[in-house]
Write an enzyme that holds these catalytic residues in place. Structure first.
Site, PDB file in Angstrom:
ATOM      1  N   CYS A 168      10.100 -38.852 -14.568  1.00  0.00           N
ATOM      2  CA  CYS A 168       8.801 -39.424 -14.911  1.00  0.00           C
ATOM      3  C   CYS A 168       7.894 -39.582 -13.697  1.00  0.00           C
ATOM      4  O   CYS A 168       6.890 -40.246 -13.767  1.00  0.00           O
ATOM      5  CB  CYS A 168       8.986 -40.768 -15.604  1.00  0.00           C
ATOM      6  SG  CYS A 168       9.781 -41.999 -14.583  1.00  0.00           S
ATOM      7  N   SER A 225      16.129 -41.787 -15.947  1.00  0.00           N
ATOM      8  CA  SER A 225      14.842 -41.128 -15.741  1.00  0.00           C
ATOM      9  C   SER A 225      14.576 -41.136 -14.238  1.00  0.00           C
ATOM     10  O   SER A 225      14.529 -42.198 -13.616  1.00  0.00           O
ATOM     11  CB  SER A 225      13.735 -41.870 -16.489  1.00  0.00           C
ATOM     12  OG  SER A 225      12.504 -41.243 -16.224  1.00  0.00           O
ATOM     13  N   ARG A 240      -3.025   3.075   8.595  1.00  0.00           N
ATOM     14  CA  ARG A 240      -3.368   1.929   7.744  1.00  0.00           C
ATOM     15  C   ARG A 240      -2.232   0.923   7.690  1.00  0.00           C
ATOM     16  O   ARG A 240      -1.098   1.277   7.413  1.00  0.00           O
ATOM     17  CB  ARG A 240      -3.651   2.415   6.318  1.00  0.00           C
ATOM     18  CG  ARG A 240      -4.504   3.639   6.270  1.00  0.00           C
ATOM     19  CD  ARG A 240      -4.515   4.270   4.877  1.00  0.00           C
ATOM     20  NE  ARG A 240      -5.163   3.418   3.880  1.00  0.00           N
ATOM     21  CZ  ARG A 240      -5.229   3.750   2.599  1.00  0.00           C
ATOM     22  NH1 ARG A 240      -4.661   4.874   2.161  1.00  0.00           N
ATOM     23  NH2 ARG A 240      -5.828   2.952   1.754  1.00  0.00           N
ATOM     24  N   ASP A 247       9.188 -42.645  -6.034  1.00  0.00           N
ATOM     25  CA  ASP A 247       9.946 -43.566  -5.191  1.00  0.00           C
ATOM     26  C   ASP A 247      11.137 -42.864  -4.545  1.00  0.00           C
ATOM     27  O   ASP A 247      11.469 -43.122  -3.393  1.00  0.00           O
ATOM     28  CB  ASP A 247      10.438 -44.769  -6.007  1.00  0.00           C
ATOM     29  CG  ASP A 247       9.478 -45.942  -5.881  1.00  0.00           C
ATOM     30  OD1 ASP A 247       9.095 -46.256  -4.737  1.00  0.00           O
ATOM     31  OD2 ASP A 247       9.098 -46.529  -6.908  1.00  0.00           O
ATOM     32  N   LYS A 259       0.835  -1.202   0.000  1.00  0.00           N
ATOM     33  CA  LYS A 259       0.000   0.000   0.000  1.00  0.00           C
ATOM     34  C   LYS A 259       0.870   1.252   0.000  1.00  0.00           C
ATOM     35  O   LYS A 259       0.649   2.184  -0.779  1.00  0.00           O
ATOM     36  CB  LYS A 259      -0.905  -0.025   1.244  1.00  0.00           C
ATOM     37  CG  LYS A 259      -2.134   0.823   1.117  1.00  0.00           C
ATOM     38  CD  LYS A 259      -2.995   0.726   2.383  1.00  0.00           C
ATOM     39  CE  LYS A 259      -3.765  -0.585   2.436  1.00  0.00           C
ATOM     40  NZ  LYS A 259      -4.398  -0.801   3.764  1.00  0.00           N
ATOM     41  N   TYR A 316      14.142 -33.512 -20.311  1.00  0.00           N
ATOM     42  CA  TYR A 316      12.681 -33.517 -20.443  1.00  0.00           C
ATOM     43  C   TYR A 316      12.011 -33.849 -19.119  1.00  0.00           C
ATOM     44  O   TYR A 316      12.635 -34.379 -18.198  1.00  0.00           O
ATOM     45  CB  TYR A 316      12.236 -34.526 -21.515  1.00  0.00           C
ATOM     46  CG  TYR A 316      12.451 -35.976 -21.141  1.00  0.00           C
ATOM     47  CD1 TYR A 316      11.485 -36.690 -20.423  1.00  0.00           C
ATOM     48  CD2 TYR A 316      13.622 -36.634 -21.492  1.00  0.00           C
ATOM     49  CE1 TYR A 316      11.690 -38.009 -20.059  1.00  0.00           C
ATOM     50  CE2 TYR A 316      13.833 -37.956 -21.126  1.00  0.00           C
ATOM     51  CZ  TYR A 316      12.859 -38.641 -20.409  1.00  0.00           C
ATOM     52  OH  TYR A 316      13.057 -39.942 -20.049  1.00  0.00           O
ATOM     53  N   MET A 374      -4.467  -6.002  11.003  1.00  0.00           N
ATOM     54  CA  MET A 374      -5.286  -4.972  11.605  1.00  0.00           C
ATOM     55  C   MET A 374      -5.935  -4.110  10.535  1.00  0.00           C
ATOM     56  O   MET A 374      -5.319  -3.765   9.552  1.00  0.00           O
ATOM     57  CB  MET A 374      -4.455  -4.083  12.508  1.00  0.00           C
ATOM     58  CG  MET A 374      -5.339  -3.300  13.444  1.00  0.00           C
ATOM     59  SD  MET A 374      -4.502  -1.905  14.151  1.00  0.00           S
ATOM     60  CE  MET A 374      -4.708  -0.720  12.861  1.00  0.00           C
ATOM     61  N   THR A 377      10.640 -39.784  -9.321  1.00  0.00           N
ATOM     62  CA  THR A 377      10.650 -38.945  -8.125  1.00  0.00           C
ATOM     63  C   THR A 377       9.662 -39.394  -7.058  1.00  0.00           C
ATOM     64  O   THR A 377       9.795 -39.021  -5.904  1.00  0.00           O
ATOM     65  CB  THR A 377      10.389 -37.472  -8.487  1.00  0.00           C
ATOM     66  OG1 THR A 377       9.220 -37.413  -9.310  1.00  0.00           O
ATOM     67  CG2 THR A 377      11.573 -36.905  -9.245  1.00  0.00           C
ATOM     68  N   ARG A 421      -3.358  -1.041  -6.541  1.00  0.00           N
ATOM     69  CA  ARG A 421      -2.429  -2.176  -6.600  1.00  0.00           C
ATOM     70  C   ARG A 421      -2.761  -2.993  -7.837  1.00  0.00           C
ATOM     71  O   ARG A 421      -3.859  -2.858  -8.398  1.00  0.00           O
ATOM     72  CB  ARG A 421      -2.544  -3.043  -5.351  1.00  0.00           C
ATOM     73  CG  ARG A 421      -3.874  -3.724  -5.263  1.00  0.00           C
ATOM     74  CD  ARG A 421      -4.082  -4.465  -3.973  1.00  0.00           C
ATOM     75  NE  ARG A 421      -5.522  -4.556  -3.770  1.00  0.00           N
ATOM     76  CZ  ARG A 421      -6.108  -4.831  -2.637  1.00  0.00           C
ATOM     77  NH1 ARG A 421      -5.395  -5.040  -1.555  1.00  0.00           N
ATOM     78  NH2 ARG A 421      -7.409  -4.903  -2.558  1.00  0.00           N
ATOM     79  N   HIS A 477      -6.998 -31.939   6.941  1.00  0.00           N
ATOM     80  CA  HIS A 477      -6.821 -33.311   6.485  1.00  0.00           C
ATOM     81  C   HIS A 477      -7.534 -33.521   5.150  1.00  0.00           C
ATOM     82  O   HIS A 477      -6.960 -34.016   4.183  1.00  0.00           O
ATOM     83  CB  HIS A 477      -7.369 -34.270   7.550  1.00  0.00           C
ATOM     84  CG  HIS A 477      -7.274 -35.716   7.166  1.00  0.00           C
ATOM     85  ND1 HIS A 477      -8.319 -36.390   6.571  1.00  0.00           N
ATOM     86  CD2 HIS A 477      -6.263 -36.595   7.258  1.00  0.00           C
ATOM     87  CE1 HIS A 477      -7.952 -37.641   6.329  1.00  0.00           C
ATOM     88  NE2 HIS A 477      -6.701 -37.791   6.747  1.00  0.00           N
ATOM     89  N   GLY A 497      -6.822 -10.540   7.987  1.00  0.00           N
ATOM     90  CA  GLY A 497      -6.401 -10.900   9.341  1.00  0.00           C
ATOM     91  C   GLY A 497      -5.464  -9.874   9.922  1.00  0.00           C
ATOM     92  O   GLY A 497      -5.207  -9.855  11.117  1.00  0.00           O
TER      93      GLY A 497
END
Ligand code: ADP
Ligand code: MG
Ligand code: MG
Length: 902
Positions: A854, A786, A98, A791, A29, A874, A109, A789, A343, A459, A107
Site C-alpha cells: 500500500c 500489507s 557512422r 516506511d 543502425k 494485490y 559522434m 513500502t 528503425r 534538483h 551526443g
C-alpha cells in the site's frame, strides 16, 4: 570469412551477415541495415565494426588484435563489389563512417560522409559524375567540415562562418548559388581552418581518414554529452558503440537527386498516412538541418514518381516486417532510390496506444504484443490534464519536460514570495535559474516550477517529480534575473506577477494563462465516454488494451482512499477494493477538539468520554466507505501518526499563552495544551510514539476504532449491503505487539458482530525492517500483510523522506548511487529483498496469507512488475494510479522472463 577461419575473434560483419536481432553486437543502425539488406531492399553495401571491438578499444586504449586486418579484408570486398577503390584518384570509392549504438543516443559522434576524398580524388569524383565539378567540390568541402568537427574537434562555427562569408560575398543565402569555383575556394579556406586548429594538414591518405574516423566514433562513446545522456536515460555505460562503413550514394548530384526522412505513420497521433520531408539536391543532414526549406514527402510524387512509388512500397514492406511504426532515411541518386537507415520509430504516448490498436486490427500483432508495446508511464501521461491549445498560444520557450502536468500561475522568483502569494490563494509558478534545498517551501507552495538550467536529474526535476508537481527544467532560452524579479525570453519581458503556463510533459512554456482541459482518457475511465460508440482512435485503443490487461493480470489492484468520494472515483477507475484507508483524517477539522480532549484527559473517565464522542463520527465515515465499496474488501488502518500532530505547533501555542496572559485572560486550557506539547515533543517523531505503539499506550483508542469499524460493517449489512472490512495494525515490529492488539480486537468484534454474518480480518503492515525479518512469527497472528513500502524504504535506507529528497537526492542521482529515487521505484536489491523474505516466510508459516502493498510504489510501473514477481496478491495505489497499475500488472503477467519490458 578469413577471420573465422584463422580462429581469431570476429569484429567485422558484412551487412549480408547481420540481422535485426543483433543490436547488442552491431548497434541499432548496423543491425537494421543488415536486416534491410537481407530483405533485398536497396541498401548501399557496407560493413559494421562491432560494439565488442569498441569495448576492447576503450578498455585497452588500442584497437584489438585482428581488427585492422578484418577491416582491410571487408574493405577489399566492398571495393570489389563496387568496382572502385577507396579514394582512388581516377575513380574513387567514397564511404560514410557512422556511429550506431544499441540505443540511439544524442551526443555520440556524428556521421562523417565522403571519406576517401582528397586533392586528387576530387577530380576523379567529378569525372565519375560526368564532369560535375560543383558536386565534387561540394562533397569535398563537406568532408573537411565533418571530419574536422567530429574527428579533430575543430570548432564547427569556424566552418559555418567561412561558408557564410562566401555566401554573402556572392550576395546569396542559398548554398545552391555557389558554383564549383566558390566551393573550391571554400575547400582552401576549410583546409586553413583545419591546419590552424590541428597543427597538421588535412589528411590526404584515404585509409588514414577511415581509421581516424573509426577511432573517433569509438572515443565518442565517452564524450561528456553521451555520458550524461546515458546516466539520465539509465542506459548502461558499458555497451559501446558499433561503427558502420557504408558506400556513399549521392543526393547532391543535381535536381534529379535528393535526400529525405519519413515515418510510416504519424508518430504524433498514430494516424496512418505519409509523413516525411524531402530535399532535392542535398546530402545527409541537410534535410534536418534547416538550411533550405524541405518539401512534404508527398511532393516527391511529382518530382520522381518511380522512386516515390518504390519508397511507399518499401515503407509498407518495412511495417509489415517490423510489425511496427518505422522511421527511415533515404537518398535518391539520379533517380535511383537508396535506403540508408530504418528503425522502430519513437512516438508519443497517444500514438503508442493508437498504433498498437491499429496493428491488432491489421492482424500484424496480437493483443499480448499490443499490451507489451505500451506502458504505464505512457498511460499516466495520457491521464494528466492538458492545455487546450489553439492558434493563439505559441510557446515562447522549450525546456525539458521534467515532471508532467499542466500548470498556470503568476510568476515568482523566490521561495518566500511563492509562499506569500500561495497563502493569498494565488496560483504561482516558481521561476529560478536552478533550484536548491532552500527553495523547498516555495516549490511546495507553487503550482509548477520552471528553471532555465538543469536536466532531468537536476534538483528541481527530482524534487518536483517526488512531489508530483509540474516542472519544466533547463529552458535555456530564459534569461532569469532574480534580483530584478524578471525574466526575458525571445524579446518578451516577464515580471513578477505576470502569468505563464508550463507543460511538464512537452517542456513548453507559454505566456499568459492557457486553459486546461481534462484528458479524454480520464473521461473514458470516468465512464463519460463510451468506447463502443465514440469515434476516437485513442479511447478505443486504450479500452481494448486495458480490457486485455485486466484479463491477463494475476495481481489485483486496490486503491488508497480515505473518503467515500475517493473510493467512488477509484472504483470507476477499476479499483477492486481499498488497500489503505487512513483513519487520521477522521481526527482533523472540527474533530481536533475531541482529540485535544483525549490528549488532555486527566483520568480514565475524561478519556472515555472523548473516545465515546469520536466513535459515532468514525462509524459514519466507515459506513460511507463500505457502502461505496459494496462487496469489495476495505483495509482500514488504525491510527498511525503521533498524536501531537493533531495539536497546534509549539511556537504558536507559546505565543497564544503569552498574549493571553498579557491580556489577563484565562489561559488554563492553552497552558495545559502547551505542557502536553512539551511533554510529547519527540526528537524523531517518525521513529517515536506512533502506530501500534499508540494503541498499546493509550487505553481504549484502538478499541474505539475497532468498534467503529465493526459497527459500521454490521450497519451496512443490515441495510442489505456487503461489507468486507480488514483491520490493519501499523508499525508492528514484533509479533507480541500484534498479539496484544489482536486479543482485544477479537473480543470487541465478536461482541459487535454477533450473528450478523460480518467477517473481519485482522492483519498488519510490514513496514519496519524487523517485521520483515520476523515475518514467520508475525504471520501467526496476522491474516494478511500489507507492505508499507514508504516506511520500509525510509527505515531500510535510514532516509528521512521529507529531508533527503530535497537535501541531497539530486547528488545521489548525479553520482549514480541510484538511477531513480527509491521512494519512486522500489529498491529491489535492498528493500525488495526484505519484501521477498517476508512474503516467503509469512506464507510458509501461514499458507494462504494475503499479501499486498500500500505504499506509493503500488502505482509505479517497475515496482508493479517486482510485486508481481514476488507473488503478492494485490497492489494498492492512489485512485489516479489505478489504471496504470492495472495495465502494468497485465504487462507483468504476459512478459516472459528475460524479455525487455521497456
Ligand atoms: P544519424 O545517426 O545522426 O542519423 P547517420 O549515420 O544516419 O546519422 O547519417 C547522417 C546522414 O548522413 C543521414 O541523413 C544519412 O542518410 C546520410 N548518410 C549516411 N551514410 C550515407 C551514405 N553512405 N550515402 C549517403 N548518405 C549517407
Ligand atoms: Mg540517421
Ligand atoms: Mg507507514
Amino acid at each position: 570469412m578469413e577471420a573465422q577461419e584463422s580462429g581469431e575473434h570476429k569484429y567485422v560483419y558484412d551487412f549480408a551477415e547481420g540481422n535485426k536481432e543483433l543490436k547488442d553486437l552491431l548497434g541499432g543502425k548496423g543491425a537494421n541495415l543488415a536486416e534491410m539488406t537481407n530483405l533485398g531492399l536497396p541498401v548501399p553495401p557496407g560493413f559494421t565494426i562491432t560494439t565488442e571491438a569498441c569495448k576492447a578499444y576503450l578498455t585497452t586504449g588500442r584497437e584489438p588484435d585482428g581488427l585492422a586486418g578484418q577491416i582491410e579484408a571487408h574493405l577489399e570486398s566492398l571495393e570489389r563489389e563496387m568496382g572502385r577503390r577507396l579514394g582512388e584518384p581516377d575513380d574513387p570509392l567514397l564511404v560514410s563512417v557512422r556511429s550506431g549504438a544499441k540505443f540511439s543516443m544524442p551526443g555520440m559522434m556524428e556521421t562523417v560522409l565522403n571519406v576517401g576524398l582528397n586533392d586528387r580524388s576530387v577530380i576523379g569524383l567529378s569525372a565519375q559524375a560526368g564532369g560535375n565539378d560543383r558536386f565534387a567540390w561540394d562533397s569535398y568541402r563537406r568532408l573537411i567540415q565533418m571530419f574536422g568537427k567530429t574527428v579533430c574537434e575543430v570548432p564547427g562555427e569556424e566552418f559555418e562562418h567561412a561558408l557564410d562569408e562566401i555566401k554573402s560575398a556572392k550576395g546569396t543565402h542559398n548554398d545552391l548559388d555557389l558554383d564549383a569555383d566558390d566551393l573550391r575556394g571554400l575547400v582552401d579556406a576549410y583546409k586553413k581552418i583545419f591546419a590552424k586548429h590541428t597543427g597538421r594538414e588535412f589528411p590526404q591518405e584515404p585509409r588514414e581518414q577511415l581509421d581516424l574516423a573509426i577511432r573517433a566514433v569509438f572515443d565518442s562513446w565517452n564524450a561528456e554529452r553521451a555520458v550524461l545522456y546515458r546516466r539520465q536515460e539509465r542506459i548502461p555505460a558499458d555497451l559501446g558503440t558499433a561503427v558502420n562503413v557504408v558506400a556513399m550514394v549521392f543526393g547532391n548530384l543535381g535536381p534529379d537527386s535528393g535526400t529525405g526522412v519519413a515515418f510510416t505513420r504519424d508518430p504524433g497521433s498514430g494516424a496512418q498516412g505519409i509523413y516525411g520531408d524531402y530535399l532535392a539536391n542535398a546530402q545527409g543532414e541537410d534535410v534536418v538541418a534547416g538550411i533550405r526549406n524541405t518539401v512534404p514527402l508527398q511532393e516527391l510524387e511529382q518530382l520522381d514518381k518511380t522512386s516515390y512509388d518504390q519508397l511507399l512500397g518499401i515503407m509498407a514492406r518495412l511495417e509489415e516486417h517490423y510489425k511496427d511504426l518505422c522511421d527511415i532515411e533515404f537518398t535518391i541518386e539520379r533517380g535511383k532510390l537508396w535506403m540508408l537507415q530504418t528503425r522502430v520509430g519513437k512516438r508519443t504516448a497517444a500514438a503508442a496506444f493508437v498504433i498498437a490498436g491499429q496493428l491488432v486490427d491489421e492482424g500484424l500483432i496480437d493483443l499480448d504484443e499490443a499490451l507489451h508495446r505500451v506502458n504505464g508511464a505512457q498511460l499516466a501521461q495520457l491521464m494528466f490534464p492538458r492545455f487546450q491549445l489553439d492558434h493563439e498560444f505559441e510557446p515562447v520557450a522549450k525546456g525539458i519536460g521534467a515532471s508532467p502536468g499542466a500548470a498556470s500561475g503568476k510568476v515568482v522568483f523566490t521561495s518566500a514570495r511563492a509562499v506569500e502569494l500561495a497563502a493569498e490563494g494565488e496560483a504561482v509558478i516558481l521561476v529560478r535559474r536552478e533550484t536548491n534545498p532552500d527553495d523547498l517551501n516555495g516549490m511546495i507552495a507553487a503550482q509548477g516550477i520552471l528553471t532555465s538550467r538543469g536536466g532531468k536529474t537536476s534538483h528541481a526535476a527530482v524534487v518536483a517529480r517526488g512531489m508530483g508537481k509540474t516542472c519544466v527544467s533547463g529552458a535555456d532560452e530564459l534569461e532569469v534575473n532574480v534580483p530584478a524579479k524578471k525574466f526575458t525570453v525571445g524579446g518578451h519581458v516577464v515580471n513578477e506577477g505576470d502569468v505563464v503556463s508550463i507543460d511538464g510533459t512537452t517542456g513548453k512554456v507559454y505566456l499568459g494563462e492557457v486553459p486546461v482541459m481534462p484528458s479524454e482518457v480520464v473521461q473514458y475511465f470516468e465512464g463519460e465516454l463510451d468506447p463502443e460508440t465514440i469515434d476516437d482512435a485513442l479511447v478505443r485503443a486504450v479500452h481494448r488494451i486495458m480490457t486485455h490487461a485486466d484479463a491477463a493480470r494475476r495481481l489485483r489492484v486496490r486503491t488508497n482512499a480515505d473518503t467515500g468520494a475517493d473510493a467512488a472515483r477509484a472504483r470507476r477507475f477499476g479499483a477492486e477494493g481499498i488497500g489503505l484507508c487512513r483513519t487520521e483524517h477522521m481526527f482533523l477539522g472540527d474533530r481536533r477538539e475531541l482529540v485535544e480532549r483525549l490528549i488532555l484527559a486527566s483520568g480514565e473517565r475524561e478519556r472515555e468520554d472523548a473516545l465515546a464522542a469520536l466513535l459515532p463520527l468514525q462509524r459514519a465515515d466507515f459506513i460511507e466507505i463500505f457502502r461505496e465499496m459494496d462487496g469489495l474488501p476495505v483495509t482500514v488502518r488504525l491510527i498511525d501518526p503521533p498524536l501531537h500532530e493533531f495539536l497546534p505547533p509549539l511556537e504558536q501555542l507559546a505565543v497564544n499563552v503569552a498574549v493571553a496572559q498579557e491580556r489577563g485572560e484565562d489561559v488554563a486550557k492553552e497552558e495545559a495544551l502547551l505542557a502536553a506539547v512539551r511533554r510529547m515533543h519527540e526528537e524523531n517523531p517518525m521513529l517515536g510514539l506512533r502506530g501500534v505503539r499508540l494503541g498499546l499506550v493509550i487505553p481504549g483508542l484502538f478499541a474505539m476504532q475497532v468498534r467503529a469499524i465493526a459497527e459500521a460493517a454490521v450497519a451496512v449489512v443490515r441495510d442489505g449491503g456487503t461489507a468486507c472490512p480488514e483491520i490493519m495494525v501499523p508499525l508492528v515490529g514484533a509479533v507480541q505487539e500484534l498479539e496484544t492488539v489482536r486479543a482485544e480486537a477479537e473480543r470487541i468484534i465478536a461482541e459487535v458482530v454477533g450473528d450478523s454474518g460480518v467477517e473481519v480480518l485482522i492483519g498488519t503492515m510490514i513496514e519496519v525492517p524487523r517485521a520483515a525479518l520476523t515475518a514467520g512469527q508475525i504471520a501467526e497472528a496476522a491474516e494478511f500483510f500489507s507492505f508499507g513500502t514508504n516506511d520500509l524504504t525510509q527505515m531500510g535506507w535510514g532516509f528521512s523522506r521529507d529531508d533527503v529528497e530535497g537535501a541531497f537526492f539530486w547528488r545521489y542521482l548525479e553520482l549514480g548511487i541510484f538511477g531513480i529515487s527509491p521512494f519512486e521505484s522500489i529498491d529491489t536489491d535492498g528493500v525488495g529483498r526484505l519484501i521477498r523474505i517476508a512474503a516467503e516466510e509469512g506464507r510458509a508459516a501461514r499458507p494462504g496469507l494475503k499479501l499486498g502493498v500500500c505504499g506509493e510504489h503500488g502505482g509505479d510501473p517497475d515496482s508493479v512488475h517486482f510485486f508481481h514477481s514476488v507473488g503478492l496478491d494485490y497492489v494498492s495505489c492512489s485512485p489516479f494510479r489505478v489504471p496504470v497499475a492495472r495495465l502494468e500488472a497485465g504487462r507483468a503477467a504476459i512478459t516472459t522472463a528475460g524479455s525487455d519490458s521497456r
